[in-house]
Design a protein around this motif. Structure first.
Motif, PDB file in Angstrom:
ATOM      1  N   TYR A  54       4.386   1.670  -6.438  1.00 25.36           N
ATOM      2  CA  TYR A  54       3.978   0.590  -5.482  1.00 25.36           C
ATOM      3  C   TYR A  54       2.897   1.248  -4.536  1.00 25.36           C
ATOM      4  CZ  TYR A  54       7.667  -1.513  -7.724  1.00 25.36           C
ATOM      5  OH  TYR A  54       8.834  -2.079  -8.937  1.00 25.36           O
ATOM      6  N   THR A  55       2.302   0.352  -4.014  1.00 26.24           N
ATOM      7  CA  THR A  55       1.092   0.740  -2.893  1.00 26.24           C
ATOM      8  C   THR A  55       1.577  -0.397  -1.849  1.00 26.24           C
ATOM      9  OG1 THR A  55      -0.272   1.700  -4.267  1.00 26.24           O
ATOM     10  CG2 THR A  55      -1.195   0.904  -2.160  1.00 26.24           C
ATOM     11  N   ALA A  56       1.609  -0.068  -0.687  1.00 21.06           N
ATOM     12  CA  ALA A  56       1.727  -0.952   0.598  1.00 21.06           C
ATOM     13  C   ALA A  56       0.310  -0.628   1.377  1.00 21.06           C
ATOM     14  CB  ALA A  56       3.097  -0.559   1.437  1.00 21.06           C
ATOM     15  N   ILE A  65       1.452  -5.532  -1.109  1.00 20.60           N
ATOM     16  CA  ILE A  65       2.354  -4.645  -2.013  1.00 20.60           C
ATOM     17  C   ILE A  65       1.657  -5.160  -3.340  1.00 20.60           C
ATOM     18  CG2 ILE A  65       4.619  -3.974  -2.822  1.00 20.60           C
ATOM     19  CD1 ILE A  65       4.294  -3.620   0.178  1.00 20.60           C
ATOM     20  N   THR A  66       1.345  -3.966  -3.936  1.00 20.63           N
ATOM     21  CA  THR A  66       0.843  -4.021  -5.487  1.00 20.63           C
ATOM     22  C   THR A  66       1.466  -2.716  -6.259  1.00 20.63           C
ATOM     23  OG1 THR A  66      -1.121  -2.536  -4.727  1.00 20.63           O
ATOM     24  CG2 THR A  66      -1.420  -4.888  -4.621  1.00 20.63           C
TER      25      THR A  66
END
Length: 117
Positions: A54-56, A65-66
Motif C-alpha cells: 500500500y502507498t500513503a 491510500i492506494t
C-alpha cells in the motif's frame, strides 16, 4: 549507539531452488541469534514478495491510500535487519555475516538522528 540498516533488494537474491533456500534459513537464524547474544539486534525480517503493498500519499490535501507501489521500479526491498552498534566497522562486520548466511549481497546505511521527543 547508532543504528544501522542492513538490507537487500529482492532482485539481488537470484534464482535458487526451494532446497537451497531451506539450507540458508538455519544460517540466517544463527546470525540473528548471534546478534541477540551480542546485544546488537533491533529487528530483522524478510518482506512478502507477493504480499499486500500500500502507498500513503498526502500530496492531494487528504491522505490517499492506494494499492501497490507509488513508483514502478525494477528493484524493491526484500528484507532488512536493524542493528545497534558503535560504528561503521561493526555494522559492516554484521552485514558481512548476514550476506554470507543469506547468500546474496547486503547494503548498510546509517539511520539519521532520532527526532527529539
Amino acid at each position: 549507539m547508532p543504528e544501522y540498516l542492513i538490507y537487500f533488494n529482492q532482485q539481488w537474491v537470484g534464482d535458487h531452488t526451494p532446497e537451497w533456500f531451506g539450507q540458508r534459513a538455519p544460517l540466517a537464524k544463527a546470525v540473528v541469534d548471534e546478534m541477540k547474544t551480542a546485544g546488537v539486534y533491533v529487528f530483522a525480517g524478510g518482506l512478502e514478495e507477493d504480499g499486500p503493498i500500500y502507498t500513503a500519499d498526502p500530496n492531494s490535501g487528504d491522505v490517499l491510500i492506494t494499492d501497490g507501489p507509488y513508483v514502478e521500479s525494477k528493484e524493491f526491498l526484500g528484507g532488512l535487519t536493524v542493528v545497534d552498534v558503535p560504528d561503521d566497522e561493526v555494522a559492516k562486520l554484521w552485514a558481512g555475516k548476514v550476506a554470507e548466511a543469506c547468500g546474496w549481497p547486503q547494503e548498510v546505511r546509517l539511520f539519521g538522528r532520532h527526532p527529539d521527543a
